[in-house]
Design a protein around this motif. Structure first.
Motif, PDB file in Angstrom:
ATOM      1  N   UNK A   7      -5.731  -3.045  -3.105  1.00  0.00           N
ATOM      2  CA  UNK A   7      -5.168  -1.740  -3.455  1.00  0.00           C
ATOM      3  C   UNK A   7      -6.262  -0.678  -3.521  1.00  0.00           C
ATOM      4  N   UNK A   8      -5.886   0.567  -3.283  1.00  0.00           N
ATOM      5  CA  UNK A   8      -6.792   1.713  -3.314  1.00  0.00           C
ATOM      6  C   UNK A   8      -6.254   2.730  -4.311  1.00  0.00           C
ATOM      7  N   UNK A   9      -7.044   3.016  -5.339  1.00  0.00           N
ATOM      8  CA  UNK A   9      -6.656   3.994  -6.351  1.00  0.00           C
ATOM      9  C   UNK A   9      -7.756   5.035  -6.493  1.00  0.00           C
ATOM     10  N   UNK A  10      -7.391   6.192  -6.977  1.00  0.00           N
ATOM     11  CA  UNK A  10      -8.338   7.306  -7.047  1.00  0.00           C
ATOM     12  C   UNK A  10      -8.297   7.963  -8.419  1.00  0.00           C
ATOM     13  N   UNK A  11      -9.481   8.203  -8.969  1.00  0.00           N
ATOM     14  CA  UNK A  11      -9.628   9.016 -10.175  1.00  0.00           C
ATOM     15  C   UNK A  11     -10.076  10.393  -9.725  1.00  0.00           C
ATOM     16  N   UNK A  15     -11.318   3.633  -5.765  1.00  0.00           N
ATOM     17  CA  UNK A  15     -11.497   2.268  -6.258  1.00  0.00           C
ATOM     18  C   UNK A  15     -10.692   1.298  -5.393  1.00  0.00           C
ATOM     19  N   UNK A  16     -11.411   0.408  -4.700  1.00  0.00           N
ATOM     20  CA  UNK A  16     -10.757  -0.602  -3.875  1.00  0.00           C
ATOM     21  C   UNK A  16     -10.856  -1.948  -4.565  1.00  0.00           C
ATOM     22  N   UNK A  74      -5.119  12.657   6.044  1.00  0.00           N
ATOM     23  CA  UNK A  74      -4.377  13.296   4.964  1.00  0.00           C
ATOM     24  C   UNK A  74      -3.511  12.293   4.217  1.00  0.00           C
ATOM     25  N   UNK A  75      -2.996  11.297   4.929  1.00  0.00           N
ATOM     26  CA  UNK A  75      -2.050  10.368   4.324  1.00  0.00           C
ATOM     27  C   UNK A  75      -2.560   8.930   4.210  1.00  0.00           C
ATOM     28  N   UNK A  76      -3.533   8.542   5.035  1.00  0.00           N
ATOM     29  CA  UNK A  76      -3.974   7.145   5.042  1.00  0.00           C
ATOM     30  C   UNK A  76      -5.504   7.035   5.010  1.00  0.00           C
ATOM     31  N   UNK A  77      -5.942   5.840   4.600  1.00  0.00           N
ATOM     32  CA  UNK A  77      -7.360   5.516   4.608  1.00  0.00           C
ATOM     33  C   UNK A  77      -7.514   4.113   5.187  1.00  0.00           C
ATOM     34  N   UNK A  78      -8.540   3.913   5.999  1.00  0.00           N
ATOM     35  CA  UNK A  78      -8.768   2.618   6.642  1.00  0.00           C
ATOM     36  C   UNK A  78      -9.899   1.883   5.919  1.00  0.00           C
TER      37      UNK A  78
END
Length: 331
Positions: free
Chosen positions: A226-230, A219-220, A167-171
């Motif tokens: 950095x990790x961003x999301x559309x 998007x990594x 829910x809060x993190x991605x590896x």
């Protein structure tokens, strides 16, 4: 200095000639230099201006090599390489790929894993038979998305695995084949819990683009880690089934292709990073899309092999051949 009447006329004639010069009067060598610095799209547009520009633009236009299709028969220690430009199929017997599945393709290389294991990965070149083992960590979990940036023989190659999404993190784990070292990053996750996994992943201009099954785009960035999301899905995304949607890239641009069947024109979408949205494109002149589940290759060729483009199989993949491919398959 004294100007005579004839000298004044010559001066006025030279000035008039200079003022009347246009882009069409450029020396041909200079026109070639300008065309060489144009993008493919601008090159094609310039080619319709006049005969001189057409000759210059065509002479500097370099076509990408035609991708080959690779087919792996089930339960057989062999595979087929199909050259669509010549309509020829090469059968290659190689027992060491028996039981392996393809999960990604780029720059003439495949990333494969054991059929019943998601831990034993390796790079394989189907043209030269080269194999490069991946030094997989002992404690590991199944990747939701995995891809690599360029040929594993390059010092800049990076293998990226996205997994363990909470829910809060991605590896995100990165691996460099030349150093055989893994790096683990735990980043804030912006994907909804209902993302349902990833449908496609492509690498372009330093960024891995991961498309989820609900249309979100992760998007990594390799350079900033950095990790961003559309979050906004592409137009009409939910009207397309998994086997009709393909993501690909070409020279820094990311595209989606909706394949509606053999008798209908496909839909093209381009990622607009500035406005953070997908835009529908009616035409993409000069580009050809070779569609496959593990990889979709885009080239600037006009050739399209409709027969092979309609093939649907989890074991088939489009792959770019090496420059010396004619020497590898002389028969």
């Amino acid at each position: 200095m004294v100007y005579t009447r004839s000298m004044m006329k010559q001066k006025k004639s030279a000035e008039a000639k200079t003022n009347n010069q246009t882009w069409l009067n450029l020396p041909f060598d200079l026109t070639l230099l300008i065309m060489q610095r144009m993008s493919l799209k601008d090159n094609i547009r310039a080619s319709v201006v006049c005969k001189t520009w057409h000759k210059a633009s065509v002479s500097v236009r370099v076509e990408d090599p035609t991708p080959w299709a690779m087919f792996i028969p089930i339960y057989k220690d062999q595979y087929q390489l199909y050259d669509p430009s010549r309509g020829k199929t090469h059968i290659v017997k190689f027992p060491k790929i028996g039981g392996l599945e393809i999960c990604y393709s780029r720059d003439g290389w495949l990333l494969m894993h054991e059929e019943r294991s998601f831990k034993d990965y390796l790079f394989f070149n189907p043209f030269t038979h080269e194999r490069i083992e991946v030094a997989w960590p002992r404690m590991w979990f199944i990747s939701d998305a995995i891809a690599f940036s360029c040929a594993p023989t390059s010092s800049s190659c990076v293998l990226v695995s996205v997994s363990d999404i909470s829910k809060t993190f991605i590896c995100i784990k990165t691996y460099r084949p030349t150093t055989k070292k893994w790096t683990t990053l735990t980043l804030p996750n912006q994907l909804p819990l209902t993302h349902k996994g990833f449908r496609h992943i492509v690498f372009s201009n330093g960024v891995f683009y991961c498309l989820t099954k609900i249309g979100c785009l992760g998007m990594f960035d390799l350079y900033t880690n950095s990790w961003n999301v559309l979050l906004e899905p592409p137009p009409k995304f939910f009207e397309i089934s998994d086997d009709q949607c393909f993501m690909t890239e070409y020279q820094g641009d990311v595209y989606l292709v909706y394949s509606h069947g053999p008798n209908r024109k496909p839909t093209f979408l381009k990622l607009d990073l500035t406005n953070r949205k997908w835009t529908v494109k009616r035409r993409l002149p000069g580009l050809t899309f070779y569609l496959g589940f593990q990889s979709a290759v885009t080239t600037n060729r006009d050739f399209v092999d409709t027969q092979r483009l309609n093939v649907r199989s989890l074991s088939n993949v489009w792959i770019k051949p090496p420059i010396n491919v004619s020497n590898l398959f002389k028969s």
